[in-house]
Scaffold this motif. Structure first.
Motif, PDB file in Angstrom:
ATOM      1  N   VAL A   1       0.824  -1.209   0.000  1.00  0.00           N
ATOM      2  CA  VAL A   1       0.000   0.000   0.000  1.00  0.00           C
ATOM      3  C   VAL A   1       0.859   1.260   0.000  1.00  0.00           C
ATOM      4  CG1 VAL A   1      -1.950  -1.122   1.128  1.00  0.00           C
ATOM      5  CG2 VAL A   1      -0.252   0.058   2.518  1.00  0.00           C
ATOM      6  N   SER A   2       2.174   1.096  -0.028  1.00  0.00           N
ATOM      7  CA  SER A   2       3.097   2.225   0.022  1.00  0.00           C
ATOM      8  C   SER A   2       3.161   2.938  -1.324  1.00  0.00           C
ATOM      9  CB  SER A   2       4.494   1.728   0.411  1.00  0.00           C
ATOM     10  OG  SER A   2       5.468   2.717   0.170  1.00  0.00           O
ATOM     11  N   TRP A   3       2.928   4.244  -1.280  1.00  0.00           N
ATOM     12  CA  TRP A   3       3.012   5.028  -2.513  1.00  0.00           C
ATOM     13  C   TRP A   3       4.410   4.922  -3.084  1.00  0.00           C
ATOM     14  CZ3 TRP A   3       6.155   8.897  -4.213  1.00  0.00           C
ATOM     15  CH2 TRP A   3       5.777   9.531  -5.399  1.00  0.00           C
ATOM     16  N   TYR A   4       5.420   4.918  -2.228  1.00  0.00           N
ATOM     17  CA  TYR A   4       6.804   4.851  -2.700  1.00  0.00           C
ATOM     18  C   TYR A   4       7.073   3.533  -3.428  1.00  0.00           C
ATOM     19  CZ  TYR A   4      11.861   4.953  -2.812  1.00  0.00           C
ATOM     20  OH  TYR A   4      13.156   4.926  -3.242  1.00  0.00           O
ATOM     21  N   ARG A   5       6.551   2.424  -2.915  1.00  0.00           N
ATOM     22  CA  ARG A   5       6.744   1.124  -3.574  1.00  0.00           C
ATOM     23  C   ARG A   5       6.061   1.104  -4.944  1.00  0.00           C
ATOM     24  NH1 ARG A   5      10.939  -1.882  -1.946  1.00  0.00           N
ATOM     25  NH2 ARG A   5      10.931  -2.157   0.306  1.00  0.00           N
ATOM     26  N   ILE A   6       4.896   1.726  -5.040  1.00  0.00           N
ATOM     27  CA  ILE A   6       4.177   1.797  -6.314  1.00  0.00           C
ATOM     28  C   ILE A   6       4.943   2.681  -7.295  1.00  0.00           C
ATOM     29  CG2 ILE A   6       2.023   2.581  -7.399  1.00  0.00           C
ATOM     30  CD1 ILE A   6       0.651   1.659  -4.733  1.00  0.00           C
ATOM     31  N   TYR A   7       5.488   3.780  -6.792  1.00  0.00           N
ATOM     32  CA  TYR A   7       6.320   4.670  -7.612  1.00  0.00           C
ATOM     33  C   TYR A   7       7.519   3.905  -8.167  1.00  0.00           C
ATOM     34  CZ  TYR A   7       9.444   8.600  -8.664  1.00  0.00           C
ATOM     35  OH  TYR A   7      10.292   9.474  -9.287  1.00  0.00           O
ATOM     36  N   GLU A   8       8.188   3.131  -7.300  1.00  0.00           N
ATOM     37  CA  GLU A   8       9.329   2.318  -7.749  1.00  0.00           C
ATOM     38  C   GLU A   8       8.909   1.339  -8.840  1.00  0.00           C
ATOM     39  OE1 GLU A   8      12.338   1.590  -4.014  1.00  0.00           O
ATOM     40  OE2 GLU A   8      10.540   0.355  -4.121  1.00  0.00           O
ATOM     41  N   MET A   9       7.748   0.724  -8.661  1.00  0.00           N
ATOM     42  CA  MET A   9       7.279  -0.261  -9.629  1.00  0.00           C
ATOM     43  C   MET A   9       7.090   0.375 -11.004  1.00  0.00           C
ATOM     44  SD  MET A   9       3.787  -2.535  -9.701  1.00  0.00           S
ATOM     45  CE  MET A   9       2.729  -1.117  -9.853  1.00  0.00           C
ATOM     46  N   PHE A  10       6.391   1.506 -11.048  1.00  0.00           N
ATOM     47  CA  PHE A  10       6.107   2.130 -12.339  1.00  0.00           C
ATOM     48  C   PHE A  10       7.337   2.747 -12.983  1.00  0.00           C
ATOM     49  CE2 PHE A  10       1.636   1.903 -10.932  1.00  0.00           C
ATOM     50  CZ  PHE A  10       1.119   1.297 -12.061  1.00  0.00           C
ATOM     51  N   HIS A  11       8.425   2.907 -12.225  1.00  0.00           N
ATOM     52  CA  HIS A  11       9.692   3.373 -12.785  1.00  0.00           C
ATOM     53  C   HIS A  11      10.689   2.225 -12.982  1.00  0.00           C
ATOM     54  CE1 HIS A  11       8.257   7.422 -11.721  1.00  0.00           C
ATOM     55  NE2 HIS A  11       9.052   7.784 -12.699  1.00  0.00           N
ATOM     56  N   PHE A  12      10.218   1.004 -12.809  1.00  0.00           N
ATOM     57  CA  PHE A  12      11.042  -0.206 -12.968  1.00  0.00           C
ATOM     58  C   PHE A  12      12.330  -0.128 -12.142  1.00  0.00           C
ATOM     59  CE2 PHE A  12       8.607   0.331 -16.908  1.00  0.00           C
ATOM     60  CZ  PHE A  12       7.874  -0.843 -16.890  1.00  0.00           C
ATOM     61  N   GLN A  13      12.212   0.376 -10.904  1.00  0.00           N
ATOM     62  CA  GLN A  13      13.374   0.527 -10.030  1.00  0.00           C
ATOM     63  C   GLN A  13      13.478  -0.575  -8.984  1.00  0.00           C
ATOM     64  OE1 GLN A  13      12.665   4.438  -8.466  1.00  0.00           O
ATOM     65  NE2 GLN A  13      13.678   5.452 -10.182  1.00  0.00           N
ATOM     66  N   SER A  14      12.441  -1.385  -8.839  1.00  0.00           N
ATOM     67  CA  SER A  14      12.455  -2.403  -7.795  1.00  0.00           C
ATOM     68  C   SER A  14      11.566  -3.576  -8.206  1.00  0.00           C
ATOM     69  CB  SER A  14      11.949  -1.806  -6.484  1.00  0.00           C
ATOM     70  OG  SER A  14      11.827  -2.793  -5.497  1.00  0.00           O
ATOM     71  N   PHE A  15      11.955  -4.768  -7.755  1.00  0.00           N
ATOM     72  CA  PHE A  15      11.184  -5.976  -8.033  1.00  0.00           C
ATOM     73  C   PHE A  15      10.083  -6.195  -6.990  1.00  0.00           C
ATOM     74  CE2 PHE A  15      10.536 -10.584  -7.581  1.00  0.00           C
ATOM     75  CZ  PHE A  15      10.110 -10.881  -8.865  1.00  0.00           C
ATOM     76  N   HIS A  16      10.098  -5.449  -5.899  1.00  0.00           N
ATOM     77  CA  HIS A  16       9.231  -5.674  -4.743  1.00  0.00           C
ATOM     78  C   HIS A  16       7.760  -5.882  -5.126  1.00  0.00           C
ATOM     79  CE1 HIS A  16       8.357  -5.396  -0.413  1.00  0.00           C
ATOM     80  NE2 HIS A  16       7.241  -4.801  -0.799  1.00  0.00           N
ATOM     81  N   MET A  17       7.168  -4.922  -5.802  1.00  0.00           N
ATOM     82  CA  MET A  17       5.740  -5.013  -6.152  1.00  0.00           C
ATOM     83  C   MET A  17       5.486  -6.098  -7.197  1.00  0.00           C
ATOM     84  SD  MET A  17       3.930  -3.030  -4.296  1.00  0.00           S
ATOM     85  CE  MET A  17       2.396  -2.903  -5.167  1.00  0.00           C
TER      86      MET A  17
END
Length: 137
Positions: free
Chosen positions: A23-39
């Motif tokens: 639910v973290s906005w930051y994690r979603i931001y990372e996902m849409f910028h392809f910066q993290s595999f987390h989401m």
């Protein structure tokens, strides 16, 4: 009493999504910028879990809570509606930083500004209902 179990599952779902930072906005931001595999990891876990669950339902011919057989309809063939719907869903998700499920979790966590997102999602759902017969399905 039957509603209590659904409420309990909802609370557990909310806790899991919160603790996993889904639910973290930051994690979603990372996902849409392809910066993290987390989401992507969370989403793929959900997809695999869903596939396994559907296969269990189909193979064991499980019944719903009222004892009726669960019937899973095949998807209709079509590309345009999935591309259009997926694009609109993804754009909304990227713009507000939340998909529909976490809206309620964020509200429950005290982020009251998410109420505006809930109003927008509700309005969008209502407008879909009004125009669904005129849309490509």
């Amino acid at each position: 009493m039957k509603l209590l179990k659904y409420l309990l599952v909802g609370f557990i779902f909310g806790i899991v999504l919160t603790k996993s930072e889904a639910v973290s906005w930051y994690r979603i931001y990372e996902m849409f910028h392809f910066q993290s595999f987390h989401m992507y990891g969370i989403i793929m876990t959900a997809v695999v879990t869903g596939i396994i669950g559907i296969q269990i339902i189909k193979r064991k011919q499980l019944k719903d809570i009222k004892g009726k057989p669960i019937e899973i309809q095949d998807k209709e063939i079509g590309n345009a509606r999935y591309w259009i719907g997926g694009t609109l869903f993804g754009l909304g998700w990227a713009l507000v930083g939340s998909c529909p499920g976490p809206i309620f979790i964020l509200l429950g966590a005290g982020f009251l500004s998410v109420g505006l997102i809930l109003v927008g999602a509700t309005l969008g759902t209502f407008l879909y209902g009004v125009f669904k017969d005129k849309l490509p399905h």
